[in-house]
Design a protein around this motif. Structure first.
Motif, PDB file in Angstrom:
ATOM      1  N   SER A  52       0.839  -1.210   0.000  1.00  0.00           N
ATOM      2  CA  SER A  52       0.000   0.000   0.000  1.00  0.00           C
ATOM      3  C   SER A  52       0.871   1.257   0.000  1.00  0.00           C
ATOM      4  CB  SER A  52      -0.959  -0.008   1.189  1.00  0.00           C
ATOM      5  OG  SER A  52      -0.223   0.129   2.384  1.00  0.00           O
ATOM      6  N   GLN A  53       2.140   1.112   0.384  1.00  0.00           N
ATOM      7  CA  GLN A  53       3.064   2.255   0.312  1.00  0.00           C
ATOM      8  C   GLN A  53       3.224   2.743  -1.128  1.00  0.00           C
ATOM      9  OE1 GLN A  53       4.466   3.516   3.278  1.00  0.00           O
ATOM     10  NE2 GLN A  53       3.011   2.044   4.097  1.00  0.00           N
ATOM     11  N   LEU A  54       3.069   1.835  -2.068  1.00  0.00           N
ATOM     12  CA  LEU A  54       3.155   2.209  -3.479  1.00  0.00           C
ATOM     13  C   LEU A  54       2.025   3.158  -3.855  1.00  0.00           C
ATOM     14  CD1 LEU A  54       4.028  -1.215  -5.119  1.00  0.00           C
ATOM     15  CD2 LEU A  54       5.304   0.884  -5.513  1.00  0.00           C
ATOM     16  N   PHE A  55       0.866   2.916  -3.275  1.00  0.00           N
ATOM     17  CA  PHE A  55      -0.288   3.766  -3.580  1.00  0.00           C
ATOM     18  C   PHE A  55      -0.137   5.136  -2.928  1.00  0.00           C
ATOM     19  CE2 PHE A  55      -4.599   5.314  -2.645  1.00  0.00           C
ATOM     20  CZ  PHE A  55      -5.046   5.461  -3.955  1.00  0.00           C
ATOM     21  N   ILE A  56       0.472   5.154  -1.727  1.00  0.00           N
ATOM     22  CA  ILE A  56       0.656   6.431  -1.027  1.00  0.00           C
ATOM     23  C   ILE A  56       1.562   7.356  -1.853  1.00  0.00           C
ATOM     24  CG2 ILE A  56       1.609   7.497   1.083  1.00  0.00           C
ATOM     25  CD1 ILE A  56       0.683   4.905   2.553  1.00  0.00           C
ATOM     26  N   GLY A  57       2.551   6.740  -2.499  1.00  0.00           N
ATOM     27  CA  GLY A  57       3.377   7.569  -3.378  1.00  0.00           C
ATOM     28  C   GLY A  57       4.840   7.191  -3.374  1.00  0.00           C
ATOM     29  N   ARG A  58       5.572   7.871  -4.214  1.00  0.00           N
ATOM     30  CA  ARG A  58       6.984   7.592  -4.427  1.00  0.00           C
ATOM     31  C   ARG A  58       7.804   7.698  -3.136  1.00  0.00           C
ATOM     32  NH1 ARG A  58       9.516   8.111  -9.310  1.00  0.00           N
ATOM     33  NH2 ARG A  58       7.628   9.112 -10.061  1.00  0.00           N
ATOM     34  N   ALA A  59       7.580   8.770  -2.368  1.00  0.00           N
ATOM     35  CA  ALA A  59       8.382   9.005  -1.156  1.00  0.00           C
ATOM     36  C   ALA A  59       8.152   7.878  -0.134  1.00  0.00           C
ATOM     37  CB  ALA A  59       8.028  10.344  -0.542  1.00  0.00           C
ATOM     38  N   ALA A  60       6.878   7.477   0.006  1.00  0.00           N
ATOM     39  CA  ALA A  60       6.545   6.409   0.965  1.00  0.00           C
ATOM     40  C   ALA A  60       7.214   5.098   0.542  1.00  0.00           C
ATOM     41  CB  ALA A  60       5.036   6.233   1.044  1.00  0.00           C
ATOM     42  N   TRP A  61       7.159   4.808  -0.767  1.00  0.00           N
ATOM     43  CA  TRP A  61       7.751   3.557  -1.257  1.00  0.00           C
ATOM     44  C   TRP A  61       9.272   3.572  -1.103  1.00  0.00           C
ATOM     45  CZ3 TRP A  61       6.532  -1.219  -1.861  1.00  0.00           C
ATOM     46  CH2 TRP A  61       7.379  -2.066  -2.582  1.00  0.00           C
ATOM     47  N   ASP A  62       9.883   4.711  -1.456  1.00  0.00           N
ATOM     48  CA  ASP A  62      11.341   4.795  -1.347  1.00  0.00           C
ATOM     49  C   ASP A  62      11.785   4.646   0.116  1.00  0.00           C
ATOM     50  OD1 ASP A  62      11.483   5.047  -4.045  1.00  0.00           O
ATOM     51  OD2 ASP A  62      11.785   7.222  -4.063  1.00  0.00           O
ATOM     52  N   GLY A  63      10.990   5.197   1.021  1.00  0.00           N
ATOM     53  CA  GLY A  63      11.289   5.043   2.449  1.00  0.00           C
ATOM     54  C   GLY A  63      11.213   3.586   2.878  1.00  0.00           C
ATOM     55  N   PHE A  64      10.211   2.896   2.339  1.00  0.00           N
ATOM     56  CA  PHE A  64      10.074   1.477   2.654  1.00  0.00           C
ATOM     57  C   PHE A  64      11.237   0.666   2.080  1.00  0.00           C
ATOM     58  CE2 PHE A  64       8.710  -2.674   1.028  1.00  0.00           C
ATOM     59  CZ  PHE A  64       8.595  -3.325   2.241  1.00  0.00           C
ATOM     60  N   VAL A  65      11.644   0.999   0.855  1.00  0.00           N
ATOM     61  CA  VAL A  65      12.760   0.282   0.212  1.00  0.00           C
ATOM     62  C   VAL A  65      14.029   0.434   1.051  1.00  0.00           C
ATOM     63  CG1 VAL A  65      14.284   0.256  -1.822  1.00  0.00           C
ATOM     64  CG2 VAL A  65      11.807   0.374  -2.121  1.00  0.00           C
ATOM     65  N   GLU A  66      14.226   1.648   1.575  1.00  0.00           N
ATOM     66  CA  GLU A  66      15.404   1.891   2.416  1.00  0.00           C
ATOM     67  C   GLU A  66      15.351   1.019   3.677  1.00  0.00           C
ATOM     68  OE1 GLU A  66      17.477   5.743   4.459  1.00  0.00           O
ATOM     69  OE2 GLU A  66      16.271   6.054   2.660  1.00  0.00           O
TER      70      GLU A  66
END
Lengths: 131, 128
Positions: A52-66
């Motif tokens: 669902s971080q992908l839906f929230i947006g790029r910044a949320a997803w990149d934070g999760f990837v980190e």
């Protein structure tokens, strides 16, 4: 000839699944499949939450990837792969047995598949920590 | 006396979840080997760092071959998982009243899960 699978009756209480005292290989296989299955169901729904971080947006997803690159999360990935491999290989054996294939050799089959699983897990662990 | 130790099947399938459910669990289980393998290789092992970045995910899911495969994976994994949950719940010996609730609840959970996953895929691709 006597044919027995466990020393005790098949457990009905969840805590009995992990009580392997005095039990045979069959109970190990049963307990492994149940526990890995439950773990994978929990992971499936955690995975939905993570995605669902992908839906929230790029910044949320990149934070999760980190976060996903931290050693602790990578260690969880190894546990996840262990669950997938054990459940997959044991499920393969159960399905074949269900169709009457390899029933008499199922104990050997189980140990053989778990040896394959250990090899696959070693390769997966290497890839998880080196990619 | 010769003794033959056997390995129990983890679930006594036909009695516990019904023939149709057992067959579907075997079919989805077999399907999950290539589908989960493909998912793992494409989403993690072929990507530097083990996870696709935002743009890479969008690009990957936009591929017309990929999203039907991911949808098939989603349906297979959800139904396989919930059939397993059903087998465990029934093995716990619920009361008849409680047992009657298991199937409808799991159907709702399954449909919502697949719908959520499909919607999420669509939302990510359409945001590109």
């Amino acid at each position: 000839m006597s044919l027995h699978s466990t020393n005790r009756a098949r457990p009905r209480k969840p805590w009995q699944w992990i009580d392997i005292r005095g039990r045979r290989t069959g109970m190990w296989a049963f307990a492994l499949n149940r526990l890995t299955g439950i773990g994978l169901v929990v992971y499936l729904y955690l995975h939905f939450v993570m995605l669902s971080q992908l839906f929230i947006g790029r910044a949320a997803w990149d934070g999760f990837v980190e976060l996903a690159h931290s050693p602790l999360v990578l260690a969880f990935d190894v546990v996840l792969f262990a669950g997938l491999i054990i459940h997959g290989l044991n499920g393969f054996r159960v399905a074949l047995n269900g169709f009457g294939i390899g029933v008499r050799q199922q104990k050997t089959f189980f140990y053989g598949l778990m040896a394959v699983g250990a090899l696959l897990l070693a390769i997966s662990t290497y890839l998880i920590f080196t990619l | 006396m010769q003794t033959t130790a056997t390995v129990n099947t983890p679930a006594q399938p036909r009695s516990a979840i019904g023939t149709l459910g057992w067959i579907w669990q075997v079919v989805t289980g077999a399907a999950l080997i290539p589908l989960a393998g493909l998912h793992m290789i494409a989403q993690h092992f072929m990507v530097e760092g083990g996870l696709r970045g935002f743009d890479q995910v969008q690009s990957y899911l936009s591929n017309p071959i990929v999203w039907p495969i991911e949808l098939l994976f989603l349906i297979s994994v959800v139904s396989h998982a919930l059939l397993g949950v059903r087998a465990i719940l029934i093995d716990l010996g619920p009361s008849p009243r409680l047992a009657r609730l298991i199937d409808p609840i799991l159907w709702v959970v399954g449909i919502v899960s697949v719908a959520y996953g499909a919607w999420l895929t669509y939302a990510i691709v359409s945001a590109a």
